[in-house]
Design a protein around this motif. Structure first.
Motif, short mmCIF file in Angstrom:
data_model
loop_
_atom_site.label_atom_id
_atom_site.label_comp_id
_atom_site.label_asym_id
_atom_site.label_seq_id
_atom_site.Cartn_x
_atom_site.Cartn_y
_atom_site.Cartn_z
N LYS A 6 -5.02 4.59 -0.88
CA LYS A 6 -5.01 5.05 -2.29
C LYS A 6 -6.38 5.66 -2.66
O LYS A 6 -7.01 6.26 -1.80
CB LYS A 6 -4.60 3.91 -3.22
N HIS A 90 5.66 8.55 -3.45
CA HIS A 90 5.16 7.19 -3.74
C HIS A 90 5.40 6.87 -5.22
O HIS A 90 5.31 7.74 -6.08
CB HIS A 90 3.66 7.10 -3.41
N GLU A 162 10.14 0.77 -0.90
CA GLU A 162 9.12 0.01 -1.63
C GLU A 162 9.64 -0.34 -3.01
O GLU A 162 9.54 0.48 -3.95
CB GLU A 162 7.86 0.86 -1.79
N ILE A 167 5.04 -3.75 -5.64
CA ILE A 167 3.85 -3.01 -5.24
C ILE A 167 2.64 -3.48 -6.04
O ILE A 167 2.62 -3.37 -7.27
CB ILE A 167 4.05 -1.49 -5.42
N GLY A 168 1.66 -4.02 -5.34
CA GLY A 168 0.41 -4.44 -5.97
C GLY A 168 0.57 -5.60 -6.93
O GLY A 168 -0.34 -5.89 -7.70
N GLY A 207 5.31 -3.33 -0.21
CA GLY A 207 5.29 -4.15 -1.43
C GLY A 207 4.66 -5.49 -1.12
O GLY A 207 5.33 -6.39 -0.64
N SER A 208 3.34 -5.58 -1.38
CA SER A 208 2.59 -6.82 -1.18
C SER A 208 2.75 -7.41 0.22
O SER A 208 2.92 -8.62 0.37
CB SER A 208 2.96 -7.84 -2.26
N GLY A 229 -0.60 -1.38 0.97
CA GLY A 229 -1.64 -0.91 0.06
C GLY A 229 -2.85 -1.82 0.14
O GLY A 229 -3.66 -1.71 1.06
N GLY A 230 -2.93 -2.77 -0.79
CA GLY A 230 -4.10 -3.63 -0.93
C GLY A 230 -4.63 -4.23 0.37
O GLY A 230 -5.84 -4.17 0.66
#
Ligand code: PEP
Length: 247
Positions: A6, A90, A162, A167-168, A207-208, A229-230
């Motif tokens: 990101k 996305h 996703e 997500i997040g 998703g996480s 992501g994270g």
């Protein structure tokens, strides 16, 4: 096993993480590892991982080949940096930047025609999930997003399921929930295209995703990988994810 960085990291930071990751995933030859830095780091990151087998993705592209489109970037310009994938559709592009299925379709077609493999993201929001609309939403996103694209153009496509609510947020679909949807998606591709396309399609979950849930996700029959992501921003957690253990 794809990491979406990101809007994080300048060139120096991205290169540093890419170098660390290249060392950490050494020998993981039975899986494909992909990282998606910001545009300004693409060339440096591609260079940094060039001998490691790690592939590089852009996080977006525009569908025109050139012209007066201030702030946009073409697929050819992205290819020029050495990247091979582009993330399209996305949920952050859909919700924050108002990208709809029609625009995403144009972008996917243009990416394929330029020789970039799209990582095409789909997924329902919390409201749609609560209303029992998950399958309607993903069927619409797939049908409109891939409209007019012939089955022989889909070999490089990666489909990322996703659920937006995961997500997040720290909430993850259970491995069984994700498997159910992935199976439905594969069935949809069989119906819309053919058995061959459905069988070869890589369907990844996002998703996480974390080191603590990756092994359970990856044992599911229709989960071919993940979009992270994270947890992709840290070499230790992402290399643990990329190095999932299949039991
Ligand atoms: C994503 O943005 O694609 C994603 C899956 O994020 P996170 O892993 O942080 O939920």
């Amino acid at each position: 096993m794809a990491g979406n960085w990101k809007m994080h990291f300048n060139i120096k930071e991205s290169t540093h993480l890419a170098n660390d990751l290249a060392k950490a995933v050494l020998g993981m030859d039975d899986r494909e590892v992909v990282i998606a830095p910001v545009f300004t780091s693409l060339a440096a990151v591609t260079q940094a991982v060039s001998s490691s087998g790690i592939k590089v993705a852009a996080q977006n592209s525009f569908y025109k080949e050139k012209g007066a489109y201030t702030g946009e970037i073409t697929n050819a310009m992205l290819k020029d940096t050495g990247c091979t994938y582009v993330i399209l559709g996305h949920s952050e592009r859909r919700t924050i930047f108002m990208e709809d299925d029609g625009l995403i379709n144009l972008k996917i077609k243009a990416a394929i025609n330029s020789g970039l493999d799209p990582i095409f993201c789909i997924g329902e929001t919390k409201e749609e999930y609560d209303a029992g609309l998950t399958f309607n939403v993903i069927e619409r996103q797939i049908t409109l997003g891939l409209s007019g694209i012939n089955s022989n153009k889909l070999s490089g496509l990666v489909l990322a399921y996703e659920p937006v609510w995961a997500i997040g947020t720290g909430l993850t679909a259970t491995p069984e929930q994700a498997q159910d949807i992935h199976k439905l998606i594969r069935g949809l591709f069989k119906k819309k295209y053919n058995n061959e396309v459905a069988k070869n399609l890589r369907i990844i979950y996002g998703g996480s995703v974390k080191p603590s849930n990756i092994d359970q996700l990856m044992i599911q029959l229709d989960i071919d990988g993940v979009l992270v992501g994270g947890a992709s921003l840290d070499v230790e957690s992402f290399s643990r994810i990329a190095g999932f253990i299949k039991t």
